[in-house]
Design a protein around this motif. Structure first.
Motif, PDB file in Angstrom:
ATOM      1  N   LEU A  69      25.819  25.692  22.505  1.00 12.22           N
ATOM      2  CA  LEU A  69      27.118  25.418  23.000  1.00 12.22           C
ATOM      3  C   LEU A  69      27.078  23.574  22.643  1.00 12.22           C
ATOM      4  O   LEU A  69      28.294  23.163  22.406  1.00 12.22           O
ATOM      5  CB  LEU A  69      27.549  25.667  24.394  1.00 12.22           C
ATOM      6  N   SER A  70      25.979  23.136  23.104  1.00 11.78           N
ATOM      7  CA  SER A  70      26.070  21.552  23.017  1.00 11.78           C
ATOM      8  C   SER A  70      26.248  21.171  21.657  1.00 11.78           C
ATOM      9  O   SER A  70      26.881  20.400  21.252  1.00 11.78           O
ATOM     10  CB  SER A  70      24.547  21.071  23.512  1.00 11.78           C
ATOM     11  N   ARG A  71      25.620  21.762  20.501  1.00 15.88           N
ATOM     12  CA  ARG A  71      25.582  21.595  19.242  1.00 15.88           C
ATOM     13  C   ARG A  71      27.022  21.759  18.711  1.00 15.88           C
ATOM     14  O   ARG A  71      27.447  20.840  17.897  1.00 15.88           O
ATOM     15  CB  ARG A  71      24.744  22.422  18.418  1.00 15.88           C
ATOM     16  N   ILE A  72      27.683  22.587  19.074  1.00 18.10           N
ATOM     17  CA  ILE A  72      28.939  22.929  18.691  1.00 18.10           C
ATOM     18  C   ILE A  72      30.007  21.691  19.048  1.00 18.10           C
ATOM     19  O   ILE A  72      30.577  21.183  18.077  1.00 18.10           O
ATOM     20  CB  ILE A  72      29.633  24.475  19.189  1.00 18.10           C
ATOM     21  N   TYR A  73      29.914  21.415  20.287  1.00 16.05           N
ATOM     22  CA  TYR A  73      30.644  20.159  20.484  1.00 16.05           C
ATOM     23  C   TYR A  73      30.523  18.612  20.141  1.00 16.05           C
ATOM     24  O   TYR A  73      31.094  17.890  19.935  1.00 16.05           O
ATOM     25  CB  TYR A  73      31.016  20.229  21.970  1.00 16.05           C
ATOM     26  N   ALA A  74      28.845  18.664  19.757  1.00 17.03           N
ATOM     27  CA  ALA A  74      28.573  17.524  19.302  1.00 17.03           C
ATOM     28  C   ALA A  74      28.733  17.264  17.815  1.00 17.03           C
ATOM     29  O   ALA A  74      29.289  16.199  17.393  1.00 17.03           O
ATOM     30  CB  ALA A  74      26.936  17.617  19.220  1.00 17.03           C
TER      31      ALA A  74
END
Length: 747
Positions: free
Chosen positions: A354-359
């Protein structure tokens, strides 16, 4: 050429003194004070200049003695402005000489020396001079003072709150964030960290006196505060600079706006004026200046939701902060900083996918931020989304060169080098981060990690025993101190460090390390219970991806220790908890490859490769380890060795726990290359500080003894086996590596 804001009042005074007693129109002042290429909010700036002149002259707009405002026309100087040259007395019949009506510039060659005037004439001359010189000197002193920086370049500055006294409650606690962002945009200012300053305050609604106390505690020189008030039908934004040592006001800057829609722009203008007053150059201001509406959002509701998210995030309540960041995005889908912080909260909570998606979303919107935030977003994108560690390092180095007083890039460089298994490079950056702001706790955890992985236990013991960290609630810091105590065989300190984090949201990280120690010592049943407790704790704290990482780590250990059935079950369970987490997928593929489930391992590897083709650790370490495991299953040791060659620079990366060199040693052993196999196993032992409780240390020692046996060096092999007997003296009787040790000893 851009006119310095501080020069305008002085230039206005000179223009008025050219025609004392006469009206100088607004249009003339505009033409004289600003060139035609300069765009300013003319009316407002002219009012501000007049106000500053009156302040310098101690004048009053209601009953002026020097500067009179002529409504809708302009201004005039009404003070006593007598000529400074005395002239002979004139009889009433004589006409007024032209020079008295209109002062002309006479060439120096035409000026004759005059006799000394009589004493009474000199007195009139002195009085006439004083009539103009005293207010002019006062004004000049005021202008000079305005042009002097309020602080020295090495002074640190704390950012306080921005009060709303306008009566419009939509702006309650909203403007503090954009105010700070505008100040953080400056590479000149040495700002106290927002987290450390907030930690010193008793509550979010701190008074000016409480903020001043926190400012002194943080060893800052100045405190900046703001205030929004109503002004007629509009608003006024004021920024004050205070000296922390005595509470004296150093300076004030203010801007008025006629509408609510102009508040953020006015805040930006006032902030930039204060940045100049604090000593930042015009050149720097022009280079690092993005309108606040672009840098943040024009939505007051989005700003308010974002503020609430920041408050939760600062206290470690990552799940709660995510709710408010998402709300901010709902109000403004173009709010880049909200995406960034949402991704950061997921990363801190161990939810990397999820961190990668929002990054990625923040990266797509990075042009809607300040230059500093662009660097922040880009580094997060390369670090969390693409996994291009070296590009992230390049961004941090650029960030550090542009913002040499900013602690974030310095600390994060140390973090990246720790992750890469290069602690010697991490140490100086971690120390520099602490030097920049000793009040922030995170760099101490990073330095402790670097000291641990460097084997610098003397310095690490000093850090871990420092009373200043006795109540440090950073789980990562206590995990490092726990590992340090383990290396030094200090059970009391190990238990003490474990107790520090009881009840913490990230306690599962400590529980996982405790389980790994049990596995290291051969107590597998105890380790299984520990890993299960750690995973359940993570799930209870809404950290499913971190739970999956714990499970897949256990799967890998079981695969290499000789529990293939349990390894397969755990690998699939980890994939169930985090089906889109590439680290979990790669770990599952490796565990499955090690136990011979090749088709499943290959399918996962292909999926991960397609999803993250640029990820440094994945492409150079994790997937090569999977390929090597598959090659060894096919009895192709040379192919395994070849597959693992790209991993050599990354043998000590944190995520692998020293396993790449161990796998390379196994491949050499399978190919009957005794000398090369011994070198790889010894490499693991030589770098044990990089992961001191990794079971791969003992597995390497076990296979080193076996390799020495096969090469004819039975004496050294026996010494290696004896050391393992000591470590595993309380191991479970059915611990597979222990059973293998006994088998080797009887060969």
């Amino acid at each position: 050429m851009r006119v310095r804001l501080q020069e305008i009042p002085f230039r206005m005074l000179l223009v008025l003194l050219e025609q004392p007693g006469q009206i100088v129109t607004r249009e003339e002042l505009r033409n004289r004070l600003w060139d035609e290429k300069t765009f300013v909010e003319f009316d407002n700036n002219l009012r501000v200049a007049a106000a500053k002149l009156r302040e310098a002259l101690r004048d009053d707009a209601a009953s002026p003695q020097f500067i009179e405002t002529i409504a809708r026309r302009g201004y005039r100087f009404i003070g006593d402005a007598s000529p400074i040259f005395d002239t002979p007395a004139l009889s009433p019949a004589e006409p007024l000489p032209p020079v008295a009506r209109n002062l002309q510039i006479v060439p120096s060659s035409q000026i004759a020396l005059e006799a000394t005037p009589p004493r009474r004439g000199r007195r009139r001359l002195l009085l006439a001079l004083c009539g103009v010189a005293l207010p002019l000197a006062t004004a000049l002193f005021y202008i000079w003072r305005q042009r002097q920086p309020l602080i020295h370049s090495h002074d640190s500055v704390a950012i306080g709150g921005f009060l709303n006294r306008s009566g419009n409650h939509n702006y309650d606690d909203v403007l503090s964030l954009p105010f700070r962002i505008k100040m953080e945009e400056s590479p000149y200012l040495r700002l106290v960290s927002r987290d450390s300053f907030a930690h010193l305050l008793k509550n979010a609604d701190a008074s000016l006196a409480e903020e001043m106390q926190a400012c002194r505690q943080s060893n800052a020189h100045a405190l900046l505060t703001g205030e929004l008030t109503s002004h007629g039908q509009g608003y006024e934004l004021e920024i004050d600079a205070w000296r922390c040592s005595n509470g004296r006001r150093l300076g004030t800057e203010s801007v008025k706006t006629d509408s609510q829609a102009g508040i953020l722009d006015a805040l930006g203008q006032a902030s930039e004026k204060m940045r100049l007053r604090l000593g930042e150059s015009e050149e720097s201001l022009q280079k690092f200046s993005v309108p606040l509406v672009q840098a943040t959002t024009s939505s007051v509701a989005a700003l308010n939701a974002f503020r609430l998210g920041e408050e939760k995030h600062a206290t470690g309540l990552y799940t709660e902060s995510q709710t408010f960041y998402k709300l901010a995005i709902d109000f403004d889908p173009q709010f880049a900083l909200a995406y960034l912080q949402l991704g950061r909260s997921y990363s801190n909570a161990g939810e990397s996918s999820l961190s990668r998606i929002y990054a990625q979303k923040a990266f797509d919107l990075r042009e809607r931020t300040t230059d500093r935030e662009k660097l922040y977003i880009s580094s997060a994108y390369y670090s969390f989304y693409t996994g291009e560690v070296h590009r992230a390092i390049e961004v941090y180095q650029l960030w550090m060169s542009l913002y040499p007083r900013d602690i974030v890039p310095v600390n994060n460089l140390a973090v990246e080098y720790n992750i890469l298994g290069q602690p010697q490079k991490a140490v100086p950056y971690a120390r520099k981060a602490i030097e920049l702001d000793p009040s922030i706790l995170l760099p101490y955890s990073v330095l402790a990690e670097a000291d641990l992985r460097s084997g610098n236990y003397t310095e690490l013991n000093r850090l871990c025993s420092d009373p200043a960290h006795a109540n440090d609630n950073a789980v990562a810091f206590h995990v490092v101190c726990y590992k340090s105590a383990f290396v030094q065989n200090n059970e009391a300190v190990m238990q003490h460090q474990a107790q520090f984090v009881q009840g913490a949201a990230q306690q599962s990280a400590m529980l996982n390390e405790i389980a790994a120690v049990s596995f290291y010592r051969g107590r597998q049943a105890e380790a299984d219970r520990g890993f299960n407790t750690a995973r359940q704790n993570a799930i209870a704290n809404n950290l499913p991806e971190f739970a999956a990482e714990i499970i897949v780590e256990q799967a890998g250990l079981d695969a290499d220790a000789g529990h293939p059935t349990q390894a397969a079950q755990l690998a699939e369970e980890a994939l169930h908890y985090a089906p889109h987490n590439i680290e979990v997928e790669a770990g599952a593929a490796l565990a499955l490859a090690r136990i011979g489930q090749i088709p499943r391992a290959e399918a996962i590897s292909r999926k991960v490769t397609a999803e993250s083709p640029l990820d440094t650790q994945l492409q150079f370490v994790e997937l090569p380890s999977v390929n090597a495991a598959i090659a060894m299953q096919h009895n192709q040791p040379d192919e395994a060795i070849k597959a693992l060659e790209p991993a050599r620079p990354y043998d000590q990366v944190v995520v692998m726990g020293l396993s790449p060199a161990y796998y390379r040693g196994l491949a050499y052993l399978q190919g009957r290359h005794w000398q090369q196999a011994s070198a790889e196993f010894r490499s693991v032992l030589d770098h044990r500080a990089a992961s001191p409780n990794s079971p791969y240390i003992l597995l390497s020692q076990l296979e080193l003894g076996h390799t020495l046996q096969l090469s004819g060096n039975s004496q050294e092999a026996a010494a290696q086996f004896q050391q393992l007997e000591e470590v595993w003296k309380n191991a479970d009787a059915d611990f597979p590596p222990m059973k293998l040790l006994h088998l080797y000893e009887h060969l």
